[in-house]
Motif scaffolding. Structure first.
Motif: not given
Length: 455
Positions: A67-73, A84-87, A91-95, A101-107
């Motif tokens: 689920x994490x991989x699919x959500x990240x994509x 939450x996924x990053x916390x 693994x590197x592929x998900x990071x 990701x176009x919705x990733x925040x600045x922080x």
């Protein structure tokens, strides 16, 4: 009320796809449970860009690696879910997916910019959401991919671009001079560079000064001139005296919307069919030139005339009887076609076996209801599908499409906002999940609207 009744019906049916469709239009904890009832369904939802953000946020709490991989994509996953996924120390592929990701925040991007894996940092460098200070820091790394990605990011500043230019790598420099924030002195260097790649990239920069733009419009390399013609900053006055020897460049001239009349006249008489094909769509064409191009020997030119909003009615009527069906189909798509042209097309349609003409008539709201019903029963699935897009299609024709043998036709029908409730309800029992999803979403939208109207 209508919403409660629909929820009860969907819960009784127990279909997770219909429940998911309804969840796109209304809030219901019970329907969400049904939509996510098993792992297979959760995997489907995690990858779907059209589901409500609240469902994706809920799945981000599951801790399931798949689920994490699919959500990240998934481009629709909201920022809080990504954090939450990053916390969860993925693994590197998900990071890497999170960093791009176009919705990733600045922080989060600032944190990923310090990732030990070079592929993650490269993804951050290419993210248009990355803050300027993060991009500037990454641009200092000794990595060509990061340099090129950083040079293309909208938020990079002139100082960072200048430092990237100093690296001396030709492809990095090409990306630098293409950027609207490129310093003026670098643009001047690139405009006079020996390498045509730098001149071409510079010619397409919308921030290019007028003098340099005119210089590159006369460049000996046709690709450089073509880039200058495509530049949105160029004006019709700058194009006025242009008569380029290259057909490829003249085609680019013909694709522009605002052109001076002398240039339009030259292009309309061009020996290259593609030039005439493009200029025939220009709404600034005078009637006399439209008339001329409407009789062009090239079928594609005549087709372009049928798609020009400025084409007069008499020309459309003449082209409705064209020998080529692709030209007739162009006329048949026009909602503003004259009555004479429509009558001619309808008369021909009785014996016309061409699917493009029949499909165009099926889409046209001007086509009489009884003829739309006939087209909706045509043997060709693509011809029948045209009626599903027709906002004036009668209920009798839509009823035929609700029982269509081709699933895509039923799915498109199910998305119609004006579809009769009885047809939407019948599609809840369709064998195809996508049809049931669309039908439930349509019914939920109508139920919410009806409930709100009584409040």
């Amino acid at each position: 009320d209508s919403v409660a009744a629909l929820i009860a019906r969907l819960l009784e049916a127990g279909d997770p796809y219909a429940a998911l469709g309804a969840c796109t239009r209304l809030d219901s904890a019970e329907l969400e449970e049904l939509a996510l009832e098993n792992r297979r369904q959760r995997l489907v939802v995690a990858a779907a860009p059209f589901v409500p953000p609240r469902l994706l946020e809920r799945l981000a709490q599951a801790g399931d690696p798949a689920l994490t991989l699919r959500l990240a994509k998934n481009p629709a996953t909201p920022g809080p879910a990504l954090t939450r996924l990053l916390e969860g120390a993925p693994p590197m592929r998900v990071r890497r997916y999170l960093a791009a990701h176009p919705r990733a925040g600045a922080e989060m991007l600032a944190r990923l910019a310090q990732d030990p894996d070079i592929d993650v940092r490269r993804a951050v460098a290419g993210n248009a959401q990355a803050p300027a200070e993060v991009i500037a820091r990454l641009a200092g790394e000794d990595d060509g991919e990061i340099a090129r990605a950083a040079a293309a990011v909208p938020g990079i500043g002139a100082g960072a671009l200048a430092r990237l230019w100093e690296r001396g790598e030709i492809w990095v420099r090409a990306d630098v001079v293409e950027h609207p924030n490129c310093p003026a002195e670098l643009l001047e260097q690139a405009a006079g560079a020996a390498d045509p790649l730098l001149r071409r990239k510079c010619a397409g920069n919308p921030a290019l000064p007028e003098a340099l733009l005119l210089q590159l419009l006369a460049d000996p390399d046709e690709q450089v001139r073509g880039a200058a013609v495509r530049n949105p900053a160029i004006s019709e006055q700058q194009l006025d005296d242009s008569d380029d020897p290259s057909a490829r460049v003249r085609r680019l001239f013909a694709r522009r919307c605002k052109l001076p009349q002398p240039l339009i006249a030259r292009l309309a008489a061009d020996s290259d069919a593609w030039v005439r094909r493009w200029i025939a769509r220009n709404r600034d064409l005078p009637p006399a030139l439209i008339e001329t191009l409407g009789g062009d020997a090239e079928m594609a030119v005549r087709r372009s005339v049928t798609r020009n909003p400025a084409t007069p009615g008499p020309v459309l009527t003449r082209l409705a009887g064209d020998a080529d069906p692709w030209v007739r189909a162009g006329v048949a798509l026009r909602e503003d076609l004259p009555d004479e042209a429509l009558a001619l097309l309808l008369g021909q349609a009785e014996n016309d076996m061409d699917r493009d003409v029949l499909g165009a008539l099926g889409r046209n709201p001007r086509t009489p209801p009884d003829r739309l019903e006939v087209i909706a029963a045509h043997p060709d699935k693509d011809v029948r599908r045209a009626v599903a897009f027709n906002r004036a299609a009668p209920e009798a024709a839509l009823t035929l499409l609700a029982a269509d043998a081709y699933p895509l036709n039923r799915a498109i029908l199910a998305r119609r906002g004006d579809l009769a409730r009885r047809l939407s309800e019948s599609l809840l029992d369709d064998p195809e999940p996508q049809v049931r999803f669309a039908a439930a979403a349509n019914l939920a939208r109508a139920a919410v609207t009806e409930t709100q109207s009584f409040q």
